[in-house]
Write a protein that holds these residues in place. Structure first.
Motif, PDB file in Angstrom:
ATOM      1  N   ASN A  99     -28.721 -51.268 -14.425  1.00  0.00           N
ATOM      2  CA  ASN A  99     -27.744 -52.146 -13.892  1.00  0.00           C
ATOM      3  C   ASN A  99     -28.920 -52.747 -12.695  1.00  0.00           C
ATOM      4  N   SER A 100     -30.008 -52.272 -12.278  1.00  0.00           N
ATOM      5  CA  SER A 100     -31.086 -53.275 -11.261  1.00  0.00           C
ATOM      6  C   SER A 100     -31.876 -53.941 -12.289  1.00  0.00           C
ATOM      7  N   GLN A 101     -31.627 -53.955 -13.604  1.00  0.00           N
ATOM      8  CA  GLN A 101     -32.460 -55.093 -14.104  1.00  0.00           C
ATOM      9  C   GLN A 101     -31.659 -56.209 -14.575  1.00  0.00           C
ATOM     10  N   LYS A 102     -30.220 -56.307 -14.962  1.00  0.00           N
ATOM     11  CA  LYS A 102     -28.810 -56.830 -14.466  1.00  0.00           C
ATOM     12  C   LYS A 102     -29.048 -58.203 -13.428  1.00  0.00           C
ATOM     13  N   THR A 103     -29.184 -59.478 -13.982  1.00  0.00           N
ATOM     14  CA  THR A 103     -29.565 -60.746 -12.860  1.00  0.00           C
ATOM     15  C   THR A 103     -28.153 -61.847 -13.261  1.00  0.00           C
ATOM     16  N   HIS A 104     -27.149 -61.773 -13.861  1.00  0.00           N
ATOM     17  CA  HIS A 104     -26.485 -62.420 -14.033  1.00  0.00           C
ATOM     18  C   HIS A 104     -24.955 -61.229 -14.840  1.00  0.00           C
ATOM     19  N   CYS A 105     -24.031 -61.211 -14.099  1.00  0.00           N
ATOM     20  CA  CYS A 105     -22.140 -60.657 -14.711  1.00  0.00           C
ATOM     21  C   CYS A 105     -22.356 -60.639 -15.761  1.00  0.00           C
ATOM     22  N   ILE A 106     -20.702 -60.174 -16.720  1.00  0.00           N
ATOM     23  CA  ILE A 106     -20.707 -60.480 -17.736  1.00  0.00           C
ATOM     24  C   ILE A 106     -20.443 -61.429 -18.276  1.00  0.00           C
ATOM     25  N   ASN A 107     -19.540 -62.210 -17.842  1.00  0.00           N
ATOM     26  CA  ASN A 107     -19.592 -63.835 -17.578  1.00  0.00           C
ATOM     27  C   ASN A 107     -20.210 -64.419 -17.498  1.00  0.00           C
ATOM     28  N   GLY A 108     -21.246 -64.615 -17.010  1.00  0.00           N
ATOM     29  CA  GLY A 108     -22.503 -65.058 -17.882  1.00  0.00           C
ATOM     30  C   GLY A 108     -23.871 -65.777 -16.164  1.00  0.00           C
ATOM     31  N   HIS A 109     -22.391 -65.698 -15.253  1.00  0.00           N
ATOM     32  CA  HIS A 109     -22.901 -66.274 -13.992  1.00  0.00           C
ATOM     33  C   HIS A 109     -23.737 -64.810 -12.371  1.00  0.00           C
ATOM     34  N   PRO A 110     -25.171 -66.136 -12.571  1.00  0.00           N
ATOM     35  CA  PRO A 110     -25.760 -65.171 -11.834  1.00  0.00           C
ATOM     36  C   PRO A 110     -24.845 -64.458 -10.257  1.00  0.00           C
ATOM     37  N   TYR A 111     -25.891 -62.998  -9.974  1.00  0.00           N
ATOM     38  CA  TYR A 111     -25.746 -62.272  -8.637  1.00  0.00           C
ATOM     39  C   TYR A 111     -25.455 -62.891  -7.783  1.00  0.00           C
ATOM     40  N   ASP A 112     -25.107 -63.457  -6.781  1.00  0.00           N
ATOM     41  CA  ASP A 112     -25.301 -64.304  -5.863  1.00  0.00           C
ATOM     42  C   ASP A 112     -25.389 -63.843  -4.323  1.00  0.00           C
ATOM     43  N   ARG A 113     -24.334 -62.614  -4.648  1.00  0.00           N
ATOM     44  CA  ARG A 113     -23.941 -61.802  -3.324  1.00  0.00           C
ATOM     45  C   ARG A 113     -24.378 -60.890  -3.555  1.00  0.00           C
ATOM     46  N   GLN A 114     -24.424 -59.496  -1.999  1.00  0.00           N
ATOM     47  CA  GLN A 114     -24.694 -58.528  -1.519  1.00  0.00           C
ATOM     48  C   GLN A 114     -23.603 -58.227  -0.880  1.00  0.00           C
ATOM     49  N   TYR A 115     -23.181 -57.436  -0.945  1.00  0.00           N
ATOM     50  CA  TYR A 115     -22.295 -56.309  -0.161  1.00  0.00           C
ATOM     51  C   TYR A 115     -23.098 -54.663  -0.081  1.00  0.00           C
ATOM     52  N   GLY A 116     -23.714 -54.413   0.924  1.00  0.00           N
ATOM     53  CA  GLY A 116     -24.382 -53.175   1.425  1.00  0.00           C
ATOM     54  C   GLY A 116     -25.462 -53.586   0.053  1.00  0.00           C
ATOM     55  N   LYS A 117     -25.398 -52.797  -0.924  1.00  0.00           N
ATOM     56  CA  LYS A 117     -26.269 -52.702  -2.218  1.00  0.00           C
ATOM     57  C   LYS A 117     -25.851 -53.193  -3.516  1.00  0.00           C
ATOM     58  N   GLN A 118     -24.453 -52.769  -3.175  1.00  0.00           N
ATOM     59  CA  GLN A 118     -23.775 -53.567  -3.994  1.00  0.00           C
ATOM     60  C   GLN A 118     -23.936 -55.897  -4.363  1.00  0.00           C
ATOM     61  N   ARG A 119     -23.944 -55.294  -6.044  1.00  0.00           N
ATOM     62  CA  ARG A 119     -24.405 -57.224  -5.988  1.00  0.00           C
ATOM     63  C   ARG A 119     -23.230 -57.928  -6.993  1.00  0.00           C
ATOM     64  N   TYR A 120     -22.564 -58.897  -6.408  1.00  0.00           N
ATOM     65  CA  TYR A 120     -21.471 -59.597  -6.769  1.00  0.00           C
ATOM     66  C   TYR A 120     -22.079 -60.864  -7.269  1.00  0.00           C
ATOM     67  N   CYS A 121     -21.137 -61.448  -8.053  1.00  0.00           N
ATOM     68  CA  CYS A 121     -20.919 -62.389  -8.293  1.00  0.00           C
ATOM     69  C   CYS A 121     -19.673 -63.496  -8.030  1.00  0.00           C
ATOM     70  N   SER A 122     -20.085 -64.195  -6.531  1.00  0.00           N
ATOM     71  CA  SER A 122     -18.867 -65.419  -6.007  1.00  0.00           C
ATOM     72  C   SER A 122     -18.530 -65.813  -6.752  1.00  0.00           C
ATOM     73  N   ILE A 123     -18.634 -66.322  -8.111  1.00  0.00           N
ATOM     74  CA  ILE A 123     -17.532 -67.547  -9.449  1.00  0.00           C
ATOM     75  C   ILE A 123     -16.667 -66.163  -9.070  1.00  0.00           C
ATOM     76  N   CYS A 124     -16.790 -64.864 -10.117  1.00  0.00           N
ATOM     77  CA  CYS A 124     -15.916 -64.174 -10.520  1.00  0.00           C
ATOM     78  C   CYS A 124     -15.014 -63.326  -9.508  1.00  0.00           C
ATOM     79  N   SER A 125     -15.857 -63.027  -8.156  1.00  0.00           N
ATOM     80  CA  SER A 125     -15.268 -62.686  -6.985  1.00  0.00           C
ATOM     81  C   SER A 125     -13.902 -63.820  -7.045  1.00  0.00           C
TER      82      SER A 125
END
Length: 144
Positions: A99-125
């Protein structure tokens, strides 16, 4: 130098054999493949005893990493103390490393937000929030 007796050291040395650069534990092993050694009235993992006998303390909150990737190895030169988080990231088969090597969500959007240590995709969110608000509105939970 550790305070181990000559008998303890000799007993430890009699339980491994050299295979290449590794010192492979040939006595009892646990289900994960780590050597088990009875040391001072307790069953202990052999690689941790090897660190103790080599007078290399393991700080609190740290685990022993096998740089050779062989769990049965007790060669102190192949062992180092690191945090559990760092250890999971070094193991290329662990979920944490993958998971640390992933840069994009399952829909292909970049992880561009972080809450604590958890990364999120703002588009999917944002899409999930929109779906939930529509559902709550239809159920009468949300009145906008």
């Amino acid at each position: 130098m550790s305070d181990a007796t000559a008998l303890e050291i000799e007993r430890f040395k009699s339980n491994w054999s050299r295979v290449g650069e590794c010192m492979i534990w040939i006595d009892r092993k646990d289900r994960d493949g780590y050597g088990i050694f009875s040391f001072r009235r307790a069953s202990r993992r052999a690689h941790r005893v090897a660190m103790y006998l080599a007078d290399r303390p393991i700080p609190d909150g740290h685990v022993v990493n096998h740089t050779c990737r062989n769990r049965a190895c007790v060669n102190p030169q192949h062992l180092n103390a690191i945090t559990a988080s760092e250890n999971s990231k070094r193991d290329s088969t662990s979920r944490g490393y993958i998971n640390s090597q992933k840069t994009h969500c399952i829909n292909g959007h970049p992880y561009d937000r972080q809450y604590g240590k958890q990364r999120y995709c703002s588009i999917c969110s944002a899409e999930k929030g929109k779906r939930l608000r529509e559902k709550w509105k239809a159920e009468g939970i949300l009145k906008i």
